[in-house]
Design a protein around this motif. Structure first.
Motif, PDB file in Angstrom:
ATOM      1  N   GLN A  97       0.856  -1.192   0.000  1.00  0.00           N
ATOM      2  CA  GLN A  97       0.000   0.000   0.000  1.00  0.00           C
ATOM      3  C   GLN A  97       0.894   1.244   0.000  1.00  0.00           C
ATOM      4  OE1 GLN A  97      -3.468  -0.123   2.502  1.00  0.00           O
ATOM      5  NE2 GLN A  97      -3.636   2.089   2.591  1.00  0.00           N
ATOM      6  N   LYS A 137       1.836  -8.254  -2.343  1.00  0.00           N
ATOM      7  CA  LYS A 137       0.963  -7.206  -1.790  1.00  0.00           C
ATOM      8  C   LYS A 137       1.565  -6.531  -0.561  1.00  0.00           C
ATOM      9  CE  LYS A 137      -2.105 -10.316   0.730  1.00  0.00           C
ATOM     10  NZ  LYS A 137      -1.050 -11.344   0.753  1.00  0.00           N
ATOM     11  N   GLU A 138       2.727  -7.006  -0.094  1.00  0.00           N
ATOM     12  CA  GLU A 138       3.430  -6.222   0.918  1.00  0.00           C
ATOM     13  C   GLU A 138       4.853  -5.861   0.482  1.00  0.00           C
ATOM     14  OE1 GLU A 138       5.268  -8.117   4.467  1.00  0.00           O
ATOM     15  OE2 GLU A 138       3.642  -9.569   4.268  1.00  0.00           O
ATOM     16  N   GLN A 147      -5.580   1.994  -2.052  1.00  0.00           N
ATOM     17  CA  GLN A 147      -6.579   1.260  -1.279  1.00  0.00           C
ATOM     18  C   GLN A 147      -7.385   0.348  -2.200  1.00  0.00           C
ATOM     19  OE1 GLN A 147      -9.040   3.810   1.131  1.00  0.00           O
ATOM     20  NE2 GLN A 147     -10.456   2.152   1.585  1.00  0.00           N
ATOM     21  N   GLN A 190      -5.401  -2.765  -3.205  1.00  0.00           N
ATOM     22  CA  GLN A 190      -5.291  -3.724  -2.105  1.00  0.00           C
ATOM     23  C   GLN A 190      -6.627  -4.437  -1.849  1.00  0.00           C
ATOM     24  OE1 GLN A 190      -2.766  -3.479   1.125  1.00  0.00           O
ATOM     25  NE2 GLN A 190      -1.309  -3.683  -0.534  1.00  0.00           N
ATOM     26  N   GLU A 191      -7.705  -3.677  -1.866  1.00  0.00           N
ATOM     27  CA  GLU A 191      -9.014  -4.293  -1.614  1.00  0.00           C
ATOM     28  C   GLU A 191      -9.353  -5.317  -2.685  1.00  0.00           C
ATOM     29  OE1 GLU A 191     -11.724  -1.062  -1.210  1.00  0.00           O
ATOM     30  OE2 GLU A 191     -11.262  -0.772   0.922  1.00  0.00           O
ATOM     31  N   LEU A 245      -7.168  -8.458  -2.269  1.00  0.00           N
ATOM     32  CA  LEU A 245      -7.564  -9.235  -1.099  1.00  0.00           C
ATOM     33  C   LEU A 245      -8.980  -9.793  -1.231  1.00  0.00           C
ATOM     34  CD1 LEU A 245      -6.018  -6.791   1.481  1.00  0.00           C
ATOM     35  CD2 LEU A 245      -5.366  -9.187   1.258  1.00  0.00           C
ATOM     36  N   GLY A 278       0.855  -8.530   5.235  1.00  0.00           N
ATOM     37  CA  GLY A 278       0.149  -8.333   3.976  1.00  0.00           C
ATOM     38  C   GLY A 278      -1.296  -8.798   4.022  1.00  0.00           C
ATOM     39  N   GLU A 279      -1.719  -9.360   5.154  1.00  0.00           N
ATOM     40  CA  GLU A 279      -3.096  -9.843   5.293  1.00  0.00           C
ATOM     41  C   GLU A 279      -3.823  -9.001   6.343  1.00  0.00           C
ATOM     42  OE1 GLU A 279      -4.598 -12.152   3.615  1.00  0.00           O
ATOM     43  OE2 GLU A 279      -2.903 -13.051   2.550  1.00  0.00           O
ATOM     44  N   PRO A 280      -5.002  -8.456   5.985  1.00  0.00           N
ATOM     45  CA  PRO A 280      -5.738  -7.648   6.958  1.00  0.00           C
ATOM     46  C   PRO A 280      -6.036  -8.424   8.245  1.00  0.00           C
ATOM     47  CG  PRO A 280      -6.727  -7.482   4.795  1.00  0.00           C
ATOM     48  CD  PRO A 280      -5.678  -8.549   4.697  1.00  0.00           C
ATOM     49  N   GLY A 297      -1.561   0.077   5.732  1.00  0.00           N
ATOM     50  CA  GLY A 297      -2.090  -1.035   4.932  1.00  0.00           C
ATOM     51  C   GLY A 297      -2.098  -2.321   5.717  1.00  0.00           C
ATOM     52  N   PRO A 298      -2.425  -3.453   5.156  1.00  0.00           N
ATOM     53  CA  PRO A 298      -3.019  -3.670   3.836  1.00  0.00           C
ATOM     54  C   PRO A 298      -4.494  -3.253   3.801  1.00  0.00           C
ATOM     55  CG  PRO A 298      -2.845  -5.735   5.050  1.00  0.00           C
ATOM     56  CD  PRO A 298      -2.183  -4.697   5.890  1.00  0.00           C
ATOM     57  N   ALA A 299      -4.863  -2.635   2.716  1.00  0.00           N
ATOM     58  CA  ALA A 299      -6.236  -2.154   2.520  1.00  0.00           C
ATOM     59  C   ALA A 299      -6.736  -1.363   3.729  1.00  0.00           C
ATOM     60  CB  ALA A 299      -7.187  -3.305   2.194  1.00  0.00           C
ATOM     61  N   ASN A 300      -5.872  -0.491   4.267  1.00  0.00           N
ATOM     62  CA  ASN A 300      -6.202   0.401   5.388  1.00  0.00           C
ATOM     63  C   ASN A 300      -6.587  -0.304   6.675  1.00  0.00           C
ATOM     64  OD1 ASN A 300      -5.605   2.611   3.898  1.00  0.00           O
ATOM     65  ND2 ASN A 300      -7.703   3.015   3.275  1.00  0.00           N
TER      66      ASN A 300
END
Lengths: 412, 293
Positions: A189, A242-243, A387, A390-391, A394, B151-153, B239-242
């Motif tokens: 992100q 993704k990281e 954002q 990432q959304e 995921l 990397g995982e919410p 992140g990830p995804a806030n």
């Protein structure tokens, strides 16, 4: 004048010549750079030293921050009345810096020789609204790097020319059991993710903005995100992407754990250095692929420039320093780290020697550089898009919905 | 007469300090309040008066609500874990055993590290490709494949909480240990003779000595955890995804990244208000605790 000369003579007689140089330093410039792999801190210090040797009356204090802190540090210093004379800026900031009067307009200072000699694509880095706010310094785009050995083992003759082909080749590598997840990207992100996304947007012929309003929710903008999500969910892409930031991508590629990686110029010579990398000598580089019927190659403009701040009390000296840093001589001397902004350098054997493959990729990639949207609200737009990416990756939202939300949150 | 003279002199002696305090705390706060009612940008325009617009937009926006939940969760879980770990560590270090002094010195280390160093260290530990955590868990057979912790919410916030606990539980342990040292040996010995079990000894003999200092630690840590910024900024940037975007990160983005000084100021004041309410509630607790003992 007389007094200082007398002091110098006195100092020189008393303490030797060392003092003379210091007594001469009449101007001090503060410059803000970024801490990175190429040009490294040591490289920038060496370039600066060459300048201060030739101009002993100027002293330059260098400060280095990571890319992630560069924008905010510049703006904060400006907000509190200045502090820097010369700042490094990314291609996405001139719009905002010009609107908020952070940088000085240097259009008039640019000489004919510069106009003719520097690549037209490089100039777009520092331009906003027909004016120039600095000099291009780091000319950069993302290339597709590939591991020649892995491709050979998989029986692949040539690196991919289209994104479609990239997926097919990655699948072949995966199916042969050579690598579980052959592709590495920087999708953390952060701005890094937007650079990969922009490369794909340019391949699919998409548009970020139309008449100042978001236009990425359909067409090429949507195709690009769909490609990313498909690549991720089908297991062709390393899920840790993704990281990842660029340096993580480089580590994975250098360890031979990626067949394909999207990264900047700097990775080429580092990944080919046996001291650094397990895959030295096996690194291939081509322009990022295109899309059949839409594009031959794709590229994001990831260049950076050097500009003078409006709060600087020494714009003349600052400009002189910038001219030195961006001169053909300086750029050629460090061409192994970052390719020169000067067109004729690409025909110079001292520049091309040992990196012919990169130069060949650069000639096509740099010509196709696609800009990220030029808007004073870029930071907001970028944050919203990060954002969305990432959304979508995921699986929290479909690419369409994620992009719609981003358009709403973009402040445009 | 002399009384008023003394109080006048007292005020005069305090004057330099008062001036400094008003200068560095009072004035910026007043100016922040003023800013929060404008649409000022960070650089350039001074902005114009917009009343409660900023506040309204923030409180009704989904970003603020989500960040508030994230921050509260972070603060509650990390502070609770730090309190428990800190007390346990203090009880351990209060025992007599060989190497106790060395262990005490070692325990200070995480707390003495700069947060940025700590955050970078944990990023290495959590690294999805070469991190020590993946290696260790795989070797013990707890996970079958390497995970992307940051990397995982689902795991990013927990991973941050662990990193924050590691850094901050020594502070609680230190405070608790100092309190334990003050417990007279006669009392614990008497309780032992009277046949009190370990839990009862802790609950009725030791706890009264610990309660006050622990409340202080709790107040300090809660306020700090509620304002958490640096460790998150270095490790995930929200992140990830806030999923790890806390209130402080929201303030930073609003004021500095997006350069909306006005609404940044409103947001900062809302956070200040929340922390003040927390602190006041704790202070009341403290007073009651002090009254009880």
């Amino acid at each position: 004048m007389l007094k200082s000369t007398r002091n110098v003579l006195l100092g020189a007689t008393l303490l030797g010549v060392t003092l003379a140089g210091q007594a001469h330093a009449e101007t001090t410039l503060n410059a803000l750079f970024m801490a990175q792999a190429a040009y490294s801190e040591a490289d920038v210090r060496a370039m600066t030293e060459a300048f201060t040797k030739a101009n002993p009356d100027v002293k330059i204090n260098l400060e280095f921050v990571p890319y992630e802190g560069l924008h905010d540090k510049t703006v904060l210093a400006q907000g509190s009345g200045g502090g820097y004379d010369v700042v490094l800026f990314d291609v996405i900031w001139p719009a905002e810096y010009a609107s908020n009067k952070v940088l000085v307009d240097v259009t008039e200072r640019v000489t004919d020789e510069m106009n003719k000699g520097i690549l037209p694509g490089a100039w777009t880095t520092v331009e906003y609204d027909g004016k120039r706010y600095g000099m291009p310094w780091i000319l950069d785009t993302k290339y597709l790097f590939y591991n020649k050995e892995i491709l050979e083992k998989a029986g692949i003759k040539a690196p991919p020319k289209t994104w479609e082909e990239l997926a097919e080749q990655a699948k072949a590598i995966k199916d042969k059991g050579l690598l579980q997840t052959p592709i590495a990207w920087s999708w953390s992100q952060a701005e890094a993710a937007i650079c990969d996304y922009t490369t794909l947007v340019s391949a699919y012929g998409g548009k970020f903005l139309d008449g100042g309003k978001p236009a990425f929710t359909t067409g090429g903008g949507l195709d690009a995100l769909n490609y990313m999500v498909t690549s991720y969910t089908s297991g062709l892409t390393n899920p840790n992407s993704k990281e990842f930031l660029e340096e993580d991508v480089r580590k994975v590629f250098q360890n031979g754990e990626a067949a394909f990686a999207l990264n900047w110029t700097y990775m080429y010579n580092l990944a080919n250095d046996p001291k650094e990398s397990k895959v030295a000598g096996k690194v291939g580089v081509v322009p990022a692929p295109g899309v059949t019927g839409k594009s031959e190659v794709s590229a994001v403009n990831g260049s950076m420039g050097l500009g003078i701040t409006t709060t600087s009390k020494h714009p003349e000296e600052a400009w002189k320093y910038i001219v030195h840093m961006t001169s053909q001589e300086t750029q050629n001397a460090y061409a192994k780290l970052s390719l020169p902004i000067w067109a004729s350098s690409y025909e110079d054997p001292s520049v091309t020697k040992g990196q012919e493959e990169l130069i060949a990729a650069a000639k096509r990639g740099l010509a196709a550089m696609y800009p990220r949207p030029t808007t004073p609200k870029y930071q907001e737009l970028s944050t919203a898009l990060q954002q969305a990416i990432q959304e979508a990756l995921l699986g929290q939202a479909s690419p369409e919905d994620a992009l719609k939300t981003a358009a709403e949150n973009s402040g445009l | 007469m002399s009384g008023t003279w003394i109080s006048t002199r007292a005020w005069l002696l305090m004057l330099p300090l008062l001036v400094v305090m008003i200068g560095v705390i009072g004035w910026p706060l007043v100016d922040t309040v003023r800013l929060s009612f404008t649409d000022a940008k960070l650089v350039g325009t001074a902005g114009s008066f917009v009343g409660f617009d900023n506040y309204e937009r923030i409180v009704t926006g989904s970003n603020f609500r989500r960040a508030l939940v994230t921050t509260t969760w972070f603060a509650v879980v990390s502070v609770a874990a730090e309190m428990v770990l800190g007390v346990l560590a203090a009880l351990l270090l209060n025992q007599r055993f060989r190497g106790r002094t060395a262990l005490r010195a070692l325990m200070i280390l995480p707390w003495a590290l700069p947060t940025v160093v700590n955050a970078t260290l944990w990023r290495l530990i959590y690294n999805p490709e070469y991190g020590a955590l993946n290696a260790a868990l795989t070797q013990f057979g707890l996970i079958d494949s390497y995970r992307s912790w940051l990397g995982e919410p689902g795991s990013a916030l927990t991973a941050l909480i662990v990193a924050d606990c590691w850094k901050n539980f020594p502070l609680v342990a230190l405070i608790a240990l100092a309190a334990l040292q003050a417990v007279p040996r006669e009392i614990t010995a008497a309780a032992l003779v009277d046949g009190a079990g370990a839990f009862n000894r802790f609950r009725f003999v030791i706890m009264p000595y610990l309660a006050g200092p622990l409340l202080v630690a709790l107040v300090l840590r809660t306020i700090e955890a509620f304002k958490v910024f640096d460790i998150i900024w270095v490790m995930t940037r929200g992140g990830p995804a806030n999923s790890t975007r806390t209130l402080s990160i929201l303030v930073y983005q609003e004021a500095f990244s997006f350069q909306r000084a006005g609404s940044g100021a409103s947001l900062a004041l809302i956070v200040t208000l929340l922390v003040t309410v927390l602190a006041a509630a704790y202070a009341a607790l403290l007073r009651r605790a002090a009254g009880a003992s």
